[in-house]
Design an enzyme around this catalytic site. Structure first.
Site, PDB file in Angstrom:
ATOM      1  N   GLU A   1      14.531  17.857 -23.076  1.00 33.03           N
ATOM      2  CA  GLU A   1      13.731  17.762 -21.848  1.00 33.03           C
ATOM      3  C   GLU A   1      14.641  17.594 -20.641  1.00 33.03           C
ATOM      4  O   GLU A   1      14.430  18.195 -19.592  1.00 33.03           O
ATOM      5  CB  GLU A   1      12.761  16.587 -21.946  1.00 33.03           C
ATOM      6  CG  GLU A   1      11.640  16.811 -22.925  1.00 33.03           C
ATOM      7  CD  GLU A   1      10.731  15.622 -23.004  1.00 33.03           C
ATOM      8  OE1 GLU A   1      11.202  14.472 -22.911  1.00 33.03           O
ATOM      9  OE2 GLU A   1       9.513  15.837 -23.153  1.00 33.03           O
TER      10      GLU A   1
ATOM     11  N   GLY B   1       5.706  15.806 -19.251  1.00 33.19           N
ATOM     12  CA  GLY B   1       4.972  14.546 -19.184  1.00 33.19           C
ATOM     13  C   GLY B   1       5.921  13.377 -18.952  1.00 33.19           C
ATOM     14  O   GLY B   1       7.110  13.566 -18.741  1.00 33.19           O
TER      15      GLY B   1
ATOM     16  N   LYS C   1       0.020   6.054 -17.103  1.00 38.85           N
ATOM     17  CA  LYS C   1       1.479   6.171 -16.958  1.00 38.85           C
ATOM     18  C   LYS C   1       1.991   5.736 -15.584  1.00 38.85           C
ATOM     19  O   LYS C   1       3.208   5.605 -15.407  1.00 38.85           O
ATOM     20  CB  LYS C   1       1.912   7.611 -17.217  1.00 38.85           C
ATOM     21  CG  LYS C   1       1.359   8.226 -18.486  1.00 38.85           C
ATOM     22  CD  LYS C   1       1.737   7.416 -19.714  1.00 38.85           C
ATOM     23  CE  LYS C   1       1.269   8.051 -20.997  1.00 38.85           C
ATOM     24  NZ  LYS C   1       1.987   9.303 -21.309  1.00 38.85           N
TER      25      LYS C   1
END
Ligand SMILES: O=C[C@H](O)[C@H](O)[C@H](O)COP(=O)(O)O
Length: 245
Positions: free
Chosen positions: A109, A88, A127
């Site tokens: 990540e 994400g 976003k």
């Protein structure tokens, strides 16, 4: 803005991303962290050939998603060449550069993203910045720091021009600061809206600060982004990025 609409857009983006980017030849899959990737793990767990996958987590939460969806758990030490990773983002600019780390998972990540041939971002409509990072995401870029360096790094960030820089507090969950899965702290540093051609330059200044482990700027990582829109459509964006493996 209804929570139901947001969740629906996350699921739309995640399912489309998995359906369109997991190739028959893909076996090692990176699984990001956060609430949108929940749907990535759900979709992977529905695939008929899911048994062949080895899924590489990016946090403890990510490990849980992998196990909860009946997927085989691997580790980045053993599987350091990942076929495709899904994750994400807290904000996406028009170059597909990202702010990540809203859930304090940015270090692992980025380790997984940097070990992946393909890095695909999935997100809901909140976003997608119309242009620059820092437009919607006003909490600042998350920066993972070694705990005993936080006072020094806070001062250095202000010298670099941060409007604000704060040690992320754990709030009601725990007295004191957030401690990452790696035993570090998070500082959120607000530099306002960041011009497209200045993200890399700022990131390079941040990463050189003594005590900084990693930043939440993901520059030249994402080659595709799937964004679920309020009207039920999906925006799919792609850019060319340097090969990593
Ligand atoms: O640290 C957390 C990660 O960078 C997440 O991928 C990011 O915060 C986006 O999370 P969500 O999908 O829950 O908006």
């Amino acid at each position: 803005m209804s929570e139901e609409l947001i969740e629906k857009s996350k699921k739309l983006a995640a399912f489309a991303a998995v359906n369109e980017n997991v190739l028959k030849s893909d076996r090692i899959i990176g699984v990001g962290s956060g609430s949108t990737v929940v749907y990535v793990a759900e979709r992977l767990g529905q695939l008929e050939d899911k048994e062949k996958f080895i899924c590489i987590p990016t946090s403890f939460q990510s490990k849980q998603l992998i196990l909860d969806n009946g997927l085989r758990l691997g580790n980045v030490e053993e599987f350091d060449e990942i076929d495709v990773a899904f994750d994400g983002a807290d904000e996406i600019d028009t170059n597909l550069n990202l702010i990540k780390g809203g859930g304090a998972a940015l270090y692992q990540e980025k380790l997984v993203a940097s070990s992946s041939r393909k890095f695909i971002v999935v997100a809901d409509f909140r976003k997608q910045s119309p242009e620059k990072l820092g437009h919607f995401w006003r909490k600042g870029v998350p920066i993972e720091v070694v705990p005993n360096s936080y006072v020094k790094v806070l001062k250095d960030l202000f010298k670099l021009g941060a409007n604000s820089a704060t040690l992320r507090d754990a709030g009601k969950a725990k007295a004191g600061p957030v401690v990452t899965d790696n035993g570090n702290f998070i500082i959120d540093a607000d530099f306002g809206e960041i011009p497209l051609n200045k993200v890399k330059e700022l990131d390079e200044k941040l990463i050189r600060l003594v005590g900084v482990v990693e930043t939440g700027f993901f520059v030249d990582y994402a080659e595709k982004a799937y964004i679920g829109n309020e009207d039920g459509s999906i925006t799919s964006l792609s850019v060319s990025v340097p090969a990593r493996l």
